[in-house]
Design a protein around this motif. Structure first.
Motif, PDB file in Angstrom:
ATOM      1  N   ARG A 172      24.248  32.079  64.931  1.00  0.00           N
ATOM      2  CA  ARG A 172      23.849  33.312  65.606  1.00  0.00           C
ATOM      3  C   ARG A 172      22.324  33.370  65.792  1.00  0.00           C
ATOM      4  NH1 ARG A 172      25.567  36.240  62.057  1.00  0.00           N
ATOM      5  NH2 ARG A 172      23.633  36.757  60.958  1.00  0.00           N
ATOM      6  N   VAL A 173      21.585  33.089  64.729  1.00  0.00           N
ATOM      7  CA  VAL A 173      20.123  33.212  64.776  1.00  0.00           C
ATOM      8  C   VAL A 173      19.499  32.153  65.684  1.00  0.00           C
ATOM      9  CG1 VAL A 173      18.017  33.030  63.394  1.00  0.00           C
ATOM     10  CG2 VAL A 173      19.991  34.296  62.501  1.00  0.00           C
ATOM     11  N   SER A 174      20.038  30.950  65.647  1.00  0.00           N
ATOM     12  CA  SER A 174      19.435  29.844  66.398  1.00  0.00           C
ATOM     13  C   SER A 174      19.851  29.815  67.861  1.00  0.00           C
ATOM     14  CB  SER A 174      19.821  28.509  65.752  1.00  0.00           C
ATOM     15  OG  SER A 174      21.214  28.269  65.903  1.00  0.00           O
ATOM     16  N   GLY A 175      21.040  30.355  68.158  1.00  0.00           N
ATOM     17  CA  GLY A 175      21.566  30.242  69.509  1.00  0.00           C
ATOM     18  C   GLY A 175      22.052  28.847  69.845  1.00  0.00           C
ATOM     19  N   ALA A 176      22.264  28.008  68.825  1.00  0.00           N
ATOM     20  CA  ALA A 176      22.703  26.633  69.046  1.00  0.00           C
ATOM     21  C   ALA A 176      24.187  26.595  69.396  1.00  0.00           C
ATOM     22  CB  ALA A 176      22.431  25.788  67.802  1.00  0.00           C
ATOM     23  N   ASP A 177      24.652  25.425  69.776  1.00  0.00           N
ATOM     24  CA  ASP A 177      26.072  25.228  70.060  1.00  0.00           C
ATOM     25  C   ASP A 177      26.864  24.934  68.791  1.00  0.00           C
ATOM     26  OD1 ASP A 177      26.116  25.079  73.181  1.00  0.00           O
ATOM     27  OD2 ASP A 177      24.453  23.783  72.557  1.00  0.00           O
ATOM     28  N   HIS A 178      26.179  24.334  67.805  1.00  0.00           N
ATOM     29  CA  HIS A 178      26.823  23.981  66.546  1.00  0.00           C
ATOM     30  C   HIS A 178      25.854  24.277  65.401  1.00  0.00           C
ATOM     31  CE1 HIS A 178      29.742  21.686  68.955  1.00  0.00           C
ATOM     32  NE2 HIS A 178      28.688  21.214  69.607  1.00  0.00           N
ATOM     33  N   ALA A 179      26.402  24.630  64.254  1.00  0.00           N
ATOM     34  CA  ALA A 179      25.585  24.857  63.074  1.00  0.00           C
ATOM     35  C   ALA A 179      26.280  24.256  61.866  1.00  0.00           C
ATOM     36  CB  ALA A 179      25.342  26.350  62.839  1.00  0.00           C
ATOM     37  N   VAL A 180      25.509  23.530  61.065  1.00  0.00           N
ATOM     38  CA  VAL A 180      25.998  22.901  59.845  1.00  0.00           C
ATOM     39  C   VAL A 180      25.311  23.575  58.672  1.00  0.00           C
ATOM     40  CG1 VAL A 180      26.189  20.759  58.540  1.00  0.00           C
ATOM     41  CG2 VAL A 180      26.312  20.703  61.024  1.00  0.00           C
ATOM     42  N   ALA A 181      26.090  23.931  57.645  1.00  0.00           N
ATOM     43  CA  ALA A 181      25.519  24.585  56.471  1.00  0.00           C
ATOM     44  C   ALA A 181      26.074  23.953  55.207  1.00  0.00           C
ATOM     45  CB  ALA A 181      25.827  26.080  56.478  1.00  0.00           C
ATOM     46  N   VAL A 182      25.217  23.862  54.170  1.00  0.00           N
ATOM     47  CA  VAL A 182      25.655  23.302  52.882  1.00  0.00           C
ATOM     48  C   VAL A 182      25.077  24.144  51.750  1.00  0.00           C
ATOM     49  CG1 VAL A 182      25.902  20.940  53.720  1.00  0.00           C
ATOM     50  CG2 VAL A 182      23.705  21.681  52.827  1.00  0.00           C
ATOM     51  N   THR A 183      25.872  24.327  50.717  1.00  0.00           N
ATOM     52  CA  THR A 183      25.419  24.990  49.495  1.00  0.00           C
ATOM     53  C   THR A 183      26.159  24.357  48.329  1.00  0.00           C
ATOM     54  OG1 THR A 183      25.232  27.089  48.306  1.00  0.00           O
ATOM     55  CG2 THR A 183      27.106  26.877  49.803  1.00  0.00           C
ATOM     56  N   GLY A 184      25.419  23.953  47.301  1.00  0.00           N
ATOM     57  CA  GLY A 184      26.063  23.237  46.209  1.00  0.00           C
ATOM     58  C   GLY A 184      25.196  23.160  44.969  1.00  0.00           C
ATOM     59  N   ILE A 185      25.669  22.405  43.980  1.00  0.00           N
ATOM     60  CA  ILE A 185      24.993  22.246  42.692  1.00  0.00           C
ATOM     61  C   ILE A 185      24.661  20.774  42.530  1.00  0.00           C
ATOM     62  CG2 ILE A 185      25.136  22.632  40.202  1.00  0.00           C
ATOM     63  CD1 ILE A 185      27.472  24.604  40.816  1.00  0.00           C
ATOM     64  N   ALA A 186      23.399  20.430  42.750  1.00  0.00           N
ATOM     65  CA  ALA A 186      22.985  19.031  42.715  1.00  0.00           C
ATOM     66  C   ALA A 186      22.885  18.492  41.301  1.00  0.00           C
ATOM     67  CB  ALA A 186      21.648  18.864  43.443  1.00  0.00           C
ATOM     68  N   GLY A 187      22.674  19.369  40.320  1.00  0.00           N
ATOM     69  CA  GLY A 187      22.587  18.934  38.932  1.00  0.00           C
ATOM     70  C   GLY A 187      21.214  18.384  38.574  1.00  0.00           C
ATOM     71  N   PRO A 188      21.056  17.901  37.352  1.00  0.00           N
ATOM     72  CA  PRO A 188      22.100  17.770  36.328  1.00  0.00           C
ATOM     73  C   PRO A 188      22.441  19.066  35.596  1.00  0.00           C
ATOM     74  CG  PRO A 188      20.021  16.960  35.485  1.00  0.00           C
ATOM     75  CD  PRO A 188      19.775  17.326  36.912  1.00  0.00           C
ATOM     76  N   THR A 189      21.699  20.147  35.873  1.00  0.00           N
ATOM     77  CA  THR A 189      22.006  21.427  35.253  1.00  0.00           C
ATOM     78  C   THR A 189      22.609  22.364  36.290  1.00  0.00           C
ATOM     79  OG1 THR A 189      19.787  22.269  35.740  1.00  0.00           O
ATOM     80  CG2 THR A 189      20.106  21.157  33.614  1.00  0.00           C
ATOM     81  N   GLY A 190      23.117  23.500  35.825  1.00  0.00           N
ATOM     82  CA  GLY A 190      23.608  24.531  36.727  1.00  0.00           C
ATOM     83  C   GLY A 190      25.101  24.555  36.920  1.00  0.00           C
ATOM     84  N   GLY A 191      25.811  23.568  36.405  1.00  0.00           N
ATOM     85  CA  GLY A 191      27.255  23.531  36.584  1.00  0.00           C
ATOM     86  C   GLY A 191      27.988  24.444  35.614  1.00  0.00           C
ATOM     87  N   THR A 192      29.194  24.797  35.975  1.00  0.00           N
ATOM     88  CA  THR A 192      30.080  25.602  35.129  1.00  0.00           C
ATOM     89  C   THR A 192      31.454  24.934  35.126  1.00  0.00           C
ATOM     90  OG1 THR A 192      30.911  26.996  36.929  1.00  0.00           O
ATOM     91  CG2 THR A 192      28.852  27.698  35.856  1.00  0.00           C
ATOM     92  N   PRO A 193      32.347  25.327  34.221  1.00  0.00           N
ATOM     93  CA  PRO A 193      33.703  24.752  34.248  1.00  0.00           C
ATOM     94  C   PRO A 193      34.402  24.971  35.586  1.00  0.00           C
ATOM     95  CG  PRO A 193      33.313  25.853  32.161  1.00  0.00           C
ATOM     96  CD  PRO A 193      32.133  26.177  33.022  1.00  0.00           C
ATOM     97  N   GLU A 194      34.169  26.117  36.229  1.00  0.00           N
ATOM     98  CA  GLU A 194      34.799  26.399  37.520  1.00  0.00           C
ATOM     99  C   GLU A 194      34.102  25.655  38.653  1.00  0.00           C
ATOM    100  OE1 GLU A 194      33.602  28.797  35.475  1.00  0.00           O
ATOM    101  OE2 GLU A 194      35.542  29.245  34.509  1.00  0.00           O
ATOM    102  N   LYS A 195      32.786  25.492  38.533  1.00  0.00           N
ATOM    103  CA  LYS A 195      32.005  24.810  39.564  1.00  0.00           C
ATOM    104  C   LYS A 195      31.104  23.780  38.886  1.00  0.00           C
ATOM    105  CE  LYS A 195      31.908  28.964  42.490  1.00  0.00           C
ATOM    106  NZ  LYS A 195      31.046  30.000  43.103  1.00  0.00           N
TER     107      LYS A 195
END
Length: 418
Positions: free
Chosen positions: A341-364
């Protein structure tokens, strides 16, 4: 044809110079459908004589780099002469070229430089347009008195001299030695989204049935190259088979990376892409901008590492983050939709994650990532992935997968379900 490489130079062994010659020569030989049986690195001096003698007894061709300079430790010519039982002569033609070369620079040819005019008897000099040391080709017949039947190429060590000589002098001679050499080709089929063993399982029997192919597999950074060498007709049939068997996983058959393919496909369609990255810190946009022509297809790249940035720049509702966490399917989807929406592009790719080595949980656990793809007129799609290992590997594999999702959409393939 059994081929060996011998790279000379103490600087290679002590780490002052990285041995890029071996890698480059291996690639050029692979393009001819030839494999290097062995590569040896020896220091300056007569250590090369033992290495060359051993190589000539078991190989059809030996390519030596280095040891053709003017100093006392440049002894590749002398070593080859000793191994093959040849006298070593001064080449009047080479000496004349050296004399003219130094005369143009207002210098005489000194005795050390004259050593570069020494050629084993019967050897064929290979012109060097980028230096003073000519290469030498010693046909296999020259070693018959010693019971050897091995062709030897003596080439300069500096890459700027070696590479043109290899291209213009060595490769044509190697083609002449190969049965059907002019018809022999090598092609790399690059796959992603499947493991090396899965690709082998899907392709091996069918490729072997074609016949006449040399097959190799090489694991890359998020992709796998299937190297096929053989007659041109067999390679064409193999290409058809690869596309029929694993077409949706095939990135290219010309060694292009997934980002290169994406830029080309977007450019052909006159479309734009934008990126919204958290855990990869801009790696996806970086890979796209490594490709010439990316300015025609990439307009925006957001690095929204903090939750506040996701809200400020992409419009991700704070309550969504509070309810599901920043690393979640709903947040990844909202990032992609906001980016589109903000860019007005035809396609948008998004990523969100936990690269580590800290920050993880049993669920994630560490290595968890959600990858989202939004396109105009289509519902956003999100996939969950888990990439184990250290942070750099995580970022490589996440960016590879995100770009491959874009490639799949542009190619008309659906995103993989799992």
């Amino acid at each position: 044809m059994k081929i060996e490489l011998i790279n000379t130079g103490t600087e290679l062994l002590i780490g002052d110079v990285i041995n890029t010659n071996a890698a480059w020569l291996g690639q050029k030989l692979a393009e001819l459908g030839l494999s290097v049986e062995r590569a040896t690195v020896v220091p300056d001096g007569m250590a090369i004589q033992d290495a060359l003698g051993e190589a000539c007894r078991r190989s059809d061709v030996v390519i030596v780099t280095g040891g053709l300079g003017p100093t006392s430790d440049d002894v590749s010519r002398e070593a080859a002469s000793a191994v093959l039982g040849l006298a070593i002569d001064v080449s009047d033609a080479v000496l004349k070229e050296l004399t003219e070369f130094f005369a143009q620079r207002g210098k005489p040819v000194n005795e050390h430089n004259k050593r570069q005019a020494m050629v084993p008897h019967g050897g064929i000099t290979l012109p060097n347009k980028h230096g003073t040391a000519p290469g030498v080709f010693l046909p296999a017949a020259l070693g018959e008195s010693r019971g050897l039947s091995c062709a030897v190429f003596l080439l300069p060590g500096p890459p700027r001299e070696l590479k043109p000589m290899m291209e213009h002098e060595v490769i044509p001679r190697l083609r002449e030695m190969l049965p059907g050499g002019e018809d022999r080709v090598c092609r790399y089929f690059k796959f992603t989204g499947l493991g090396e063993s899965d690709i082998s399982m899907a392709l091996q029997n069918g490729l072997e049935a074609i016949g006449g192919l040399e097959i190799g597999y090489c694991l890359g950074k998020g992709d796998v190259d299937v190297r096929l060498s053989g007659p041109a007709g067999a390679i064409e049939r193999a290409g058809v088979f690869c596309r029929e068997a694993l077409g949706e996983y095939l990135i290219s058959d010309d060694r292009r990376l997934v980002e290169e393919v994406c830029v080309a496909m977007l450019s052909e369609r006159g479309q734009w892409v934008a990126t919204a990255e958290s855990c990869t810190g801009g790696r996806i946009a970086d890979r796209l901008t490594n490709v010439s022509g990316a300015s025609r297809v990439l307009g925006h790249g957001f690095v929204t590492y903090a939750n506040e940035a996701k809200t400020l720049h992409l419009g991700v509702p704070p309550e969504l983050i509070a309810a599901h966490g920043a690393v979640s399917e709903p947040v990844a989807a909202a990032m992609a939709e906001g980016c589109l929406r903000v860019s007005g592009a035809d396609h948008a790719v998004a990523v969100t994650g936990i690269a580590g080595p800290t920050g993880g949980t049993p669920e994630k656990p560490t290595g968890t990532v959600f990858i989202a793809l939004a396109s105009k007129g289509q519902p956003v799609e999100v996939r969950k992935r888990w990439f184990s290992g250290e942070r750099e590997r995580f970022k490589i594999l996440t960016s590879q997968t995100a770009l491959d999702f874009l490639r799949r959409r542009l190619s008309g393939y659906g995103l993989p379900i799992s």
